[in-house]
Write an enzyme that holds these catalytic residues in place. Structure first.
Site, mmCIF file in Angstrom:
data_model
loop_
_atom_site.group_PDB
_atom_site.id
_atom_site.type_symbol
_atom_site.label_atom_id
_atom_site.label_comp_id
_atom_site.label_asym_id
_atom_site.label_seq_id
_atom_site.Cartn_x
_atom_site.Cartn_y
_atom_site.Cartn_z
ATOM 1 N N PHE A 249 3.073 -4.699 -6.080
ATOM 2 C CA PHE A 249 1.679 -4.157 -6.055
ATOM 3 C C PHE A 249 1.539 -3.555 -4.625
ATOM 4 C CE2 PHE A 249 1.471 -8.391 -4.038
ATOM 5 C CZ PHE A 249 0.636 -8.158 -2.830
ATOM 6 N N TRP B 135 3.307 6.947 -2.567
ATOM 7 C CA TRP B 135 4.457 6.892 -1.723
ATOM 8 C C TRP B 135 5.577 5.701 -2.558
ATOM 9 C CZ3 TRP B 135 7.423 2.888 0.367
ATOM 10 C CH2 TRP B 135 8.585 3.321 1.323
ATOM 11 N N HIS C 69 2.428 5.706 11.409
ATOM 12 C CA HIS C 69 1.624 6.223 10.489
ATOM 13 C C HIS C 69 1.212 5.470 9.554
ATOM 14 C CE1 HIS C 69 -0.305 9.497 8.155
ATOM 15 N NE2 HIS C 69 0.774 9.300 7.073
ATOM 16 N N VAL C 70 0.078 4.695 9.370
ATOM 17 C CA VAL C 70 -0.519 4.028 8.258
ATOM 18 C C VAL C 70 -0.941 4.863 7.294
ATOM 19 C CG1 VAL C 70 -1.939 2.021 7.975
ATOM 20 C CG2 VAL C 70 -0.647 2.394 10.064
ATOM 21 N N LEU C 71 -0.576 4.565 5.790
ATOM 22 C CA LEU C 71 -0.938 5.183 4.733
ATOM 23 C C LEU C 71 -2.051 4.313 4.102
ATOM 24 C CD1 LEU C 71 2.139 6.041 2.894
ATOM 25 C CD2 LEU C 71 0.915 7.627 4.000
ATOM 26 N N ASP D 210 0.032 -12.619 -4.568
ATOM 27 C CA ASP D 210 -0.427 -11.768 -5.336
ATOM 28 C C ASP D 210 -1.704 -11.720 -5.974
ATOM 29 O OD1 ASP D 210 -0.081 -9.512 -6.992
ATOM 30 O OD2 ASP D 210 1.119 -10.872 -8.527
#
Length: 534
Positions: free
Chosen positions: A153, A182, A172-174, A264
């Protein structure tokens, strides 16, 4: 360590296959150091709840932790180099007699990869390392006629494995949407490579498909996150494969179709719904509020993890063999055969299932065995002389490589193998370190590497870590080509008015990974505004 103590870690033969695969996908002449840590197959609780009246599947779990580091010039002395971790990923492999599930538990980067000074437009080595490592584990744990499933996930977070790394400006934080895209791009090559067949190397899979579901989004919105393939055969589907990969029929309760992974969002919702079953004491295993698997996913959209502006993507890659294997009765756990106990390190029946009713009736029909009285010991007490062991027994490696429930080939193991308690200790140590700047990250990296080395025993403990240098020639996309440059002639340049207010300069837009370049703007001569004469 004393001679009679059990070692908490062992070194195995380093897998040259993984290093060879990594070298072919990494940029040419770029060097990394790979640290692969794993545990042996260990008996664990089943991923799925069994239908009413049945036993849970006997399940084994392997934990794999891979980190990658680089060497960069020291901050104070450019002639010296320091080592710093740049990436880590944890993958848990659950094996039963029916299937093998590869759950990507955590993945994170520190941001110090930019210190390599790679040319702009070079594909991210992190994406190639992740895809290659997953493909290596799937190939090495492959069993004939057994289904394999990759599950994860995607939930954006500032830092998962490297505390303080978010404070480093180079990380670099998406965001949520960028992270889902990604991961789909990471897993997409696995589908293509697994379905590619040649006369010398035919594929054993009947089909390899990817599944994506994002609670709260419809099919049309979710479709935009899937990589666009030129082929007519679309390997991705919108939705989930939980019914397809289940070994049970469609009429089982929904709770029997949902896996219970650690940390999760599905598992947390599953636990809350199971309180209904416990409180009501019903025996059919049905929830009161959720009656179907589709309703479960509809309710997931209102969960805290998937609402309030957050977006979570659930992704699966299903490798279906041409013929599905049907395990025997003994492999399903209904027999009373002995199993290997990791706690006592002896062959015993501590994990055996309860005997069936027919076995109980057979035992009860036999006459009771008379109890023998213990003989009373008399005479002088003679102490037993202790036996001194000259070498340590390799307890962690002393188990079968193949069984009806898993395969554990030497190529699939980490360079250092530890037990479950040691694995948790070294992974939790990483969560207590600091990667806020290069000095702290260097110190934390060395501490973690040395901590794992100190717990290992064997000739390869001093050579902990495998160096790999990339051999792939990468076509670098320049920033101008990626952004689409507007080519203007001298006659098309607009001059600034004298004495007029200065035009506002907009900051450059931030580009997402692998975004499509915009089209070139072509200006006609009629669109040019002439300068007003003073």
């Amino acid at each position: 360590m004393a001679a009679h103590e059990k070692p908490d870690a062992e070194t195995s033969i380093a897998s040259p296959t993984l290093i060879q695969h990594l070298a072919t996908v990494l940029p040419k002449s770029v060097s990394f150091k790979i640290y692969h840590l794993s545990t042996p197959p260990t008996r664990t609780s089943a991923l799925y709840f069994p239908p009413p009246g049945t036993r849970p599947d006997r399940t084994y779990c392997e934990s794999h932790f891979l980190t990658a580091s680089i060497c960069t010039p020291a901050k104070d002395n450019a002639s010296e180099t320091v080592e710093v971790l740049v990436f880590a990923v944890e993958i848990l492999i659950y094996s039963t007699a029916y299937d093998s599930t590869f759950f990507v538990s955590k993945a994170d980067s520190t941001g110090y990869l930019r210190l390599l000074g790679l040319a702009k437009g070079t594909p991210s080595p992190i994406r190639d390392i992740t895809a290659t490592f997953l493909r290596h584990l799937v190939e090495q744990h492959q069993r004939q006629n057994i289904r394999s499933v990759i599950s994860l996930f995607a939930r954006a977070q500032d830092q998962y494995l490297f505390p303080g790394s978010v404070e480093y400006s180079g990380k670099h934080v998406l965001d949520d949407r960028g992270l889902v895209r990604w991961w789909c791009r990471v897993l997409d090559p696995l589908i293509e490579q697994s379905t590619t067949t040649t006369a010398a190397d035919p594929s054993q899979w009947e089909s390899v498909k990817g599944y994506l579901t994002i609670p709260g989004l419809d099919s049309h919105e979710t479709l935009s996150y899937i990589p666009k393939n030129a082929g007519s055969n679309q390997p991705w589907q919108i939705g989930h494969p939980l019914k397809e990969i289940s070994r049970h029929s469609d009429d089982v309760p929904p709770r029997c179709l949902i896996p219970h992974y650690p940390d999760d969002p599905k598992a947390r919702f599953l636990d809350e719904l199971d309180d209904e079953v416990t409180k009501s004491r019903n025996t059919n295993g049905q929830w009161k509020s959720v009656r179907s698997i589709d309703q479960f996913w509809d309710m997931m959209a209102f969960r805290q993890e998937c609402s309030a502006g957050r977006l979570v993507g659930f992704i699966w890659i299903v490798f279906t063999p041409k013929t599905l294997h049907q395990p025997t009765e003994s492999a399903l756990g209904y027999s009373q055969s002995t199993l290997f106990s990791n706690d006592s390190q002896t062959w015993d029946s501590s994990f055996n299932d309860a005997p069936s009713a027919s076995q109980q009736s057979t035992k009860s029909s036999k006459p009771p065995t008379p109890v023998k009285k213990k003989k009373k010991l008399t005479g002088p007490i003679i102490p037993r002389q202790p036996r001194i062991k000259t070498e340590n027994k390799n307890y962690l490696l002393d188990r079968p490589e193949t069984s009806p429930y898993y395969v554990w080939h030497p190529e699939s193991r980490g360079q250092i193998i530890v037990d479950e308690s040691s694995y948790k200790r070294v992974t939790e140590l990483l969560l207590r370190l600091d990667f806020a700047n290069l000095d702290l990250a260097t110190s934390s990296s060395n501490r973690w590497i040395n901590e794992v080395r100190s717990g290992a025993r064997g000739s390869m403990s001093e050579a902990w870590g495998q160096a790999v240098t990339g051999t792939k020639v990468v076509e670098v996309r320049t920033q101008a080509a990626a952004a689409g440059v507007n080519t203007l002639t001298m006659g098309l340049v607009r001059k600034k008015r004298k004495g007029g207010p200065e035009e506002s300069k907009e900051p450059p837009a931030s580009f997402a990974l692998d975004t499509a370049p915009p089209e070139v703007n072509v200006l006609s001569s009629g669109m040019i505004r002439k300068k007003v004469k003073s």
